[in-house]
Enzyme design. Sequence first.
Site, PDB file in Angstrom:
ATOM      1  N   ASP A 154      99.821  34.426  26.053  1.00  0.00           N
ATOM      2  CA  ASP A 154      99.277  35.537  27.198  1.00  0.00           C
ATOM      3  C   ASP A 154      97.774  35.938  26.686  1.00  0.00           C
ATOM      4  O   ASP A 154      96.985  36.545  27.509  1.00  0.00           O
ATOM      5  CB  ASP A 154     100.159  36.896  27.274  1.00  0.00           C
ATOM      6  CG  ASP A 154     101.387  36.746  27.515  1.00  0.00           C
ATOM      7  OD1 ASP A 154     101.793  35.622  28.097  1.00  0.00           O
ATOM      8  OD2 ASP A 154     102.096  37.821  27.271  1.00  0.00           O
ATOM      9  N   SER A 163     106.408  47.767  26.510  1.00  0.00           N
ATOM     10  CA  SER A 163     107.367  47.004  26.886  1.00  0.00           C
ATOM     11  C   SER A 163     108.429  46.588  25.565  1.00  0.00           C
ATOM     12  O   SER A 163     108.040  46.782  24.448  1.00  0.00           O
ATOM     13  CB  SER A 163     107.192  45.561  27.513  1.00  0.00           C
ATOM     14  OG  SER A 163     106.733  44.801  26.469  1.00  0.00           O
ATOM     15  N   GLY A 180     108.657  41.502  35.657  1.00  0.00           N
ATOM     16  CA  GLY A 180     109.850  42.788  35.076  1.00  0.00           C
ATOM     17  C   GLY A 180     109.986  42.341  33.441  1.00  0.00           C
ATOM     18  O   GLY A 180     109.817  41.250  33.263  1.00  0.00           O
TER      19      GLY A 180
END
Length: 332
Positions: free
Chosen positions: A81, A12, A147
């Site tokens: 995370d 990403s 997203g």
Amino acid sequence: MTTPIRLGTRRSALAQAQSGHVATALEKVTGRPVQLVPITSEGDTNRASLSEIGGQGIFATRLREALFSGECDFLVHSLKDLPTAIPAGLVIAATPEREDARDVVLTRDGIPLHALRSGSTVGTGAPRRIAQVRRRAPHAEVVDIRGNVDSRLARVASGELDAVILAAAGLSRLEADSPLRREELGLAEWPTAPGQGSLAVETTADAPAELLAALAALDHGPTRLAITVERAILEGLDAGCQAPMAAHAVVEGSSVRVRTVVYSAEGDRRIGLDVTEDLNGEYIRRNGSGNGADAADGAGPMHAARELGLTVARRLLDQGAADLVSREHLSS
């Protein structure tokens, strides 16, 4: 030609941006080039809700496989995370200085979150943010979204959503330029996830001593102390990364102040604590550590920070926090 140090990162834009910052810092320390090694995880390809595919820890699994298999030399994770349990054979070699830990609301017209009209749509996939939105804007509709940052901003700009909630640190690292209006949410009334705004630099415990020493040079002591408290609370609650809870610690001299809140899934109930402790003095003495033997065994402020976090978690559980944390969010 000097052999590059290989940094494993998700593909990403945000992951590569934050990995790029670490790479630049490490190049200054070592004088060696750092090569980004993009790695695709299931979390990057599966667009289902994180709670359905195993929580945010799913991003770390593939990266760690790559590290163990020798595809890269170290990893950079978003700390919020990262599951609290670190697999055997791995170490968090550094936690660089934390950036802005706040959340940001982005809208087209600058209407504050609490003033959104009935039926307005707010995009976020995090259970903690969902609970907070339901408290602050109970008439708004929460839309579960995934997203990258650009796609989320585009959904507001196009009118598909009225607002999205993102991490301020992510916007800063991406240097995201958007015409959308920003509302920064203060940590006192809107605390964020344990570790938010922080990065974890991870490698194998048997990595070359030169690499471990170079990575250690990137460590920021106050950040590591603060996130140790925050993640110990998460660990003590036995709640995964997807639990509707928040914890934020601030180090001031030898003291640390931690604010933590556990929410019900609907946001209609909450249990919170605001605790300040002296980690170098009274807290350590009261917990039977701080002598020379303990110091030799690795005890000290970091040990006390973890104990503080676990103590805060026990106090939250004593007040009924377990009843608020939905069982569906207890694995990540």
